[in-house]
Scaffold this motif. Structure first.
Motif, PDB file in Angstrom:
ATOM      1  N   MET A 266       0.767  11.233 -22.160  1.00  0.00           N
ATOM      2  CA  MET A 266       0.193  12.065 -21.305  1.00  0.00           C
ATOM      3  C   MET A 266      -1.162  11.161 -20.745  1.00  0.00           C
ATOM      4  SD  MET A 266       2.064  14.097 -19.965  1.00  0.00           S
ATOM      5  CE  MET A 266       0.950  14.925 -18.744  1.00  0.00           C
ATOM      6  N   GLU A 267      -1.926  10.763 -21.740  1.00  0.00           N
ATOM      7  CA  GLU A 267      -2.906   9.785 -21.565  1.00  0.00           C
ATOM      8  C   GLU A 267      -2.571   8.654 -20.739  1.00  0.00           C
ATOM      9  OE1 GLU A 267      -6.145  10.453 -25.034  1.00  0.00           O
ATOM     10  OE2 GLU A 267      -4.331   9.744 -25.632  1.00  0.00           O
ATOM     11  N   VAL A 268      -1.443   7.921 -21.181  1.00  0.00           N
ATOM     12  CA  VAL A 268      -0.908   6.868 -20.542  1.00  0.00           C
ATOM     13  C   VAL A 268      -0.612   7.028 -19.207  1.00  0.00           C
ATOM     14  CG1 VAL A 268       0.882   5.061 -20.498  1.00  0.00           C
ATOM     15  CG2 VAL A 268      -0.029   5.818 -22.709  1.00  0.00           C
ATOM     16  N   ARG A 269       0.289   8.061 -19.023  1.00  0.00           N
ATOM     17  CA  ARG A 269       0.585   8.580 -17.650  1.00  0.00           C
ATOM     18  C   ARG A 269      -0.387   8.545 -16.799  1.00  0.00           C
ATOM     19  NH1 ARG A 269       5.286  10.279 -15.757  1.00  0.00           N
ATOM     20  NH2 ARG A 269       7.245  10.103 -17.456  1.00  0.00           N
ATOM     21  N   LYS A 270      -1.745   9.346 -17.121  1.00  0.00           N
ATOM     22  CA  LYS A 270      -2.883   9.606 -16.586  1.00  0.00           C
ATOM     23  C   LYS A 270      -3.485   8.133 -16.052  1.00  0.00           C
ATOM     24  CE  LYS A 270      -7.261  12.391 -16.197  1.00  0.00           C
ATOM     25  NZ  LYS A 270      -7.757  13.087 -16.902  1.00  0.00           N
ATOM     26  N   ASP A 271      -3.676   7.276 -17.153  1.00  0.00           N
ATOM     27  CA  ASP A 271      -4.302   6.025 -16.959  1.00  0.00           C
ATOM     28  C   ASP A 271      -3.414   5.030 -15.830  1.00  0.00           C
ATOM     29  OD1 ASP A 271      -5.925   6.340 -19.002  1.00  0.00           O
ATOM     30  OD2 ASP A 271      -5.035   5.144 -20.220  1.00  0.00           O
ATOM     31  N   LEU A 272      -2.253   5.375 -15.804  1.00  0.00           N
ATOM     32  CA  LEU A 272      -1.386   4.495 -14.842  1.00  0.00           C
ATOM     33  C   LEU A 272      -1.276   5.048 -13.550  1.00  0.00           C
ATOM     34  CD1 LEU A 272       1.620   3.297 -17.050  1.00  0.00           C
ATOM     35  CD2 LEU A 272      -0.720   2.237 -16.784  1.00  0.00           C
ATOM     36  N   ALA A 273      -1.371   6.459 -13.551  1.00  0.00           N
ATOM     37  CA  ALA A 273      -1.424   7.054 -12.066  1.00  0.00           C
ATOM     38  C   ALA A 273      -2.671   6.661 -11.437  1.00  0.00           C
ATOM     39  CB  ALA A 273      -1.022   8.419 -12.228  1.00  0.00           C
ATOM     40  N   GLN A 274      -3.668   6.683 -12.246  1.00  0.00           N
ATOM     41  CA  GLN A 274      -5.171   6.458 -11.689  1.00  0.00           C
ATOM     42  C   GLN A 274      -5.179   5.062 -11.140  1.00  0.00           C
ATOM     43  OE1 GLN A 274      -8.351   7.221 -14.262  1.00  0.00           O
ATOM     44  NE2 GLN A 274      -9.939   6.542 -13.179  1.00  0.00           N
ATOM     45  N   TRP A 275      -4.858   4.205 -11.922  1.00  0.00           N
ATOM     46  CA  TRP A 275      -4.525   2.610 -11.755  1.00  0.00           C
ATOM     47  C   TRP A 275      -3.842   2.537 -10.407  1.00  0.00           C
ATOM     48  CZ3 TRP A 275      -1.567  -1.290 -10.500  1.00  0.00           C
ATOM     49  CH2 TRP A 275      -2.039  -2.686 -10.380  1.00  0.00           C
ATOM     50  N   LEU A 276      -2.678   3.051 -10.325  1.00  0.00           N
ATOM     51  CA  LEU A 276      -2.055   3.035  -9.047  1.00  0.00           C
ATOM     52  C   LEU A 276      -2.736   3.675  -7.928  1.00  0.00           C
ATOM     53  CD1 LEU A 276       1.612   3.883 -10.890  1.00  0.00           C
ATOM     54  CD2 LEU A 276       1.083   1.799  -9.714  1.00  0.00           C
ATOM     55  N   ARG A 277      -3.250   4.589  -7.949  1.00  0.00           N
ATOM     56  CA  ARG A 277      -4.016   5.212  -6.756  1.00  0.00           C
ATOM     57  C   ARG A 277      -5.009   4.419  -6.228  1.00  0.00           C
ATOM     58  NH1 ARG A 277      -3.620   9.940 -10.197  1.00  0.00           N
ATOM     59  NH2 ARG A 277      -2.163  11.287  -9.297  1.00  0.00           N
ATOM     60  N   GLN A 278      -5.539   3.384  -7.237  1.00  0.00           N
ATOM     61  CA  GLN A 278      -6.706   2.551  -6.824  1.00  0.00           C
ATOM     62  C   GLN A 278      -6.118   1.216  -6.483  1.00  0.00           C
ATOM     63  OE1 GLN A 278      -8.971   2.607 -10.264  1.00  0.00           O
ATOM     64  NE2 GLN A 278      -9.817   4.573  -9.840  1.00  0.00           N
ATOM     65  N   ASN A 279      -4.729   1.008  -6.676  1.00  0.00           N
ATOM     66  CA  ASN A 279      -4.207  -0.363  -6.519  1.00  0.00           C
ATOM     67  C   ASN A 279      -2.877  -0.447  -5.602  1.00  0.00           C
ATOM     68  OD1 ASN A 279      -6.123  -2.241  -8.189  1.00  0.00           O
ATOM     69  ND2 ASN A 279      -5.643  -0.469  -9.321  1.00  0.00           N
ATOM     70  N   GLU A 280      -2.955   0.567  -4.660  1.00  0.00           N
ATOM     71  CA  GLU A 280      -1.684   0.547  -3.663  1.00  0.00           C
ATOM     72  C   GLU A 280      -1.431  -0.896  -3.171  1.00  0.00           C
ATOM     73  OE1 GLU A 280      -0.043   3.081   0.001  1.00  0.00           O
ATOM     74  OE2 GLU A 280      -1.823   3.564  -0.799  1.00  0.00           O
ATOM     75  N   LYS A 281      -2.521  -1.566  -2.867  1.00  0.00           N
ATOM     76  CA  LYS A 281      -2.466  -2.883  -2.107  1.00  0.00           C
ATOM     77  C   LYS A 281      -2.301  -3.803  -3.031  1.00  0.00           C
ATOM     78  CE  LYS A 281      -2.279  -0.641   1.884  1.00  0.00           C
ATOM     79  NZ  LYS A 281      -1.091  -0.221   2.580  1.00  0.00           N
ATOM     80  N   PHE A 282      -2.302  -3.674  -4.324  1.00  0.00           N
ATOM     81  CA  PHE A 282      -2.298  -4.867  -5.156  1.00  0.00           C
ATOM     82  C   PHE A 282      -1.062  -5.712  -4.849  1.00  0.00           C
ATOM     83  CE2 PHE A 282      -0.818  -6.582  -9.275  1.00  0.00           C
ATOM     84  CZ  PHE A 282      -2.037  -7.184  -9.824  1.00  0.00           C
ATOM     85  N   LYS A 283      -1.520  -7.054  -4.960  1.00  0.00           N
ATOM     86  CA  LYS A 283      -0.481  -8.301  -4.561  1.00  0.00           C
ATOM     87  C   LYS A 283       0.215  -8.436  -5.970  1.00  0.00           C
ATOM     88  CE  LYS A 283      -2.175  -8.917  -0.456  1.00  0.00           C
ATOM     89  NZ  LYS A 283      -1.939  -7.987   0.504  1.00  0.00           N
ATOM     90  N   ILE A 284       1.545  -8.130  -5.825  1.00  0.00           N
ATOM     91  CA  ILE A 284       2.448  -8.356  -7.020  1.00  0.00           C
ATOM     92  C   ILE A 284       2.684  -9.668  -7.288  1.00  0.00           C
ATOM     93  CG2 ILE A 284       4.528  -7.734  -5.915  1.00  0.00           C
ATOM     94  CD1 ILE A 284       5.129  -5.802  -8.673  1.00  0.00           C
ATOM     95  N   ASP A 285       2.840 -10.728  -6.193  1.00  0.00           N
ATOM     96  CA  ASP A 285       3.380 -11.863  -6.511  1.00  0.00           C
ATOM     97  C   ASP A 285       2.577 -12.805  -5.805  1.00  0.00           C
ATOM     98  OD1 ASP A 285       4.446 -11.563  -4.017  1.00  0.00           O
ATOM     99  OD2 ASP A 285       6.523 -11.410  -5.046  1.00  0.00           O
ATOM    100  N   MET A 286       2.951 -14.077  -5.606  1.00  0.00           N
ATOM    101  CA  MET A 286       2.133 -15.142  -4.676  1.00  0.00           C
ATOM    102  C   MET A 286       2.790 -15.051  -3.252  1.00  0.00           C
ATOM    103  SD  MET A 286       2.307 -18.322  -7.592  1.00  0.00           S
ATOM    104  CE  MET A 286       2.278 -19.519  -6.324  1.00  0.00           C
ATOM    105  N   ASN A 287       3.678 -14.319  -2.992  1.00  0.00           N
ATOM    106  CA  ASN A 287       4.341 -14.086  -1.480  1.00  0.00           C
ATOM    107  C   ASN A 287       3.327 -12.831  -0.777  1.00  0.00           C
ATOM    108  OD1 ASN A 287       6.278 -16.091  -2.011  1.00  0.00           O
ATOM    109  ND2 ASN A 287       7.494 -14.710  -2.751  1.00  0.00           N
ATOM    110  N   ALA A 288       2.436 -12.511  -1.475  1.00  0.00           N
ATOM    111  CA  ALA A 288       1.544 -11.592  -0.996  1.00  0.00           C
ATOM    112  C   ALA A 288       2.288 -10.068  -0.932  1.00  0.00           C
ATOM    113  CB  ALA A 288       0.719 -11.897   0.193  1.00  0.00           C
ATOM    114  N   ALA A 289       3.422  -9.931  -1.468  1.00  0.00           N
ATOM    115  CA  ALA A 289       4.085  -8.626  -1.543  1.00  0.00           C
ATOM    116  C   ALA A 289       3.118  -7.631  -2.379  1.00  0.00           C
ATOM    117  CB  ALA A 289       5.240  -8.697  -2.163  1.00  0.00           C
ATOM    118  N   GLU A 290       2.964  -6.603  -1.818  1.00  0.00           N
ATOM    119  CA  GLU A 290       2.091  -5.264  -2.104  1.00  0.00           C
ATOM    120  C   GLU A 290       2.865  -4.507  -3.134  1.00  0.00           C
ATOM    121  OE1 GLU A 290       0.100  -3.345   1.129  1.00  0.00           O
ATOM    122  OE2 GLU A 290      -0.776  -4.986   1.666  1.00  0.00           O
ATOM    123  N   LEU A 291       2.333  -4.048  -4.249  1.00  0.00           N
ATOM    124  CA  LEU A 291       3.113  -2.990  -5.292  1.00  0.00           C
ATOM    125  C   LEU A 291       3.585  -1.946  -4.546  1.00  0.00           C
ATOM    126  CD1 LEU A 291       3.445  -2.945  -8.435  1.00  0.00           C
ATOM    127  CD2 LEU A 291       1.272  -1.552  -8.062  1.00  0.00           C
TER     128      LEU A 291
END
Length: 132
Positions: free
Chosen positions: A6-31
């Motif tokens: 549950m702590e891991v799920r909370k950490d990852l959900a928080q990271w995802l909320r803050q990084n919706e536009k995170f560039k997942i690759d060099m082609n600038a695709a967003e997460l």
């Protein structure tokens, strides 16, 4: 350091909320572009990652959550799978991130086994487990 699921799920959900536009690759695709269910908004997707009670099929183990874990914990995640064919091995590596101007140094990998279409398992080497 060990954390409950549950702590891991909370950490990852928080990271995802803050990084919706995170560039997942060099082609600038967003997460968020890799979300499988386009009918679910990003906020709901993150809620389903965090809280298993919010969905009859909680979000977990997809490439988005594996990428979030690698980035959040600054660790390479290595997965061995029983998937038939060539997809038996996967490695998700965090990008080189700076935090408050300091370069983050990656530590030991996270090792995971995947029973295809069923379950993930944490893998710890016998030597690490015995403290040798």
């Amino acid at each position: 350091m060990q954390k409950s699921y549950m702590e891991v799920r909370k950490d990852l959900a928080q990271w995802l909320r803050q990084n919706e536009k995170f560039k997942i690759d060099m082609n600038a695709a967003e997460l968020s572009e890799f979300q499988e269910d386009s009918s679910t908004c990003w906020s709901n997707f993150c809620d389903e990652v965090e809280d298993t009670a919010k969905s009859d099929r909680p979000r977990w183990g997809c490439h988005i959550t594996l990428c979030a874990a690698a980035q959040c914990y600054k660790k390479t995640i290595r997965i061995w799978s029983s998937h038939p064919g060539l997809d038996w091995w996967l490695e998700v590596t965090p990008t080189n991130i700076q935090h408050n101007g300091l370069k983050i140094i990656k530590s030991a990998n996270i090792e995971i086994a995947h029973q295809f279409e069923f379950h993930f398992f944490s893998v710890v080497s016998k030597a690490r487990q015995d403290g040798k």
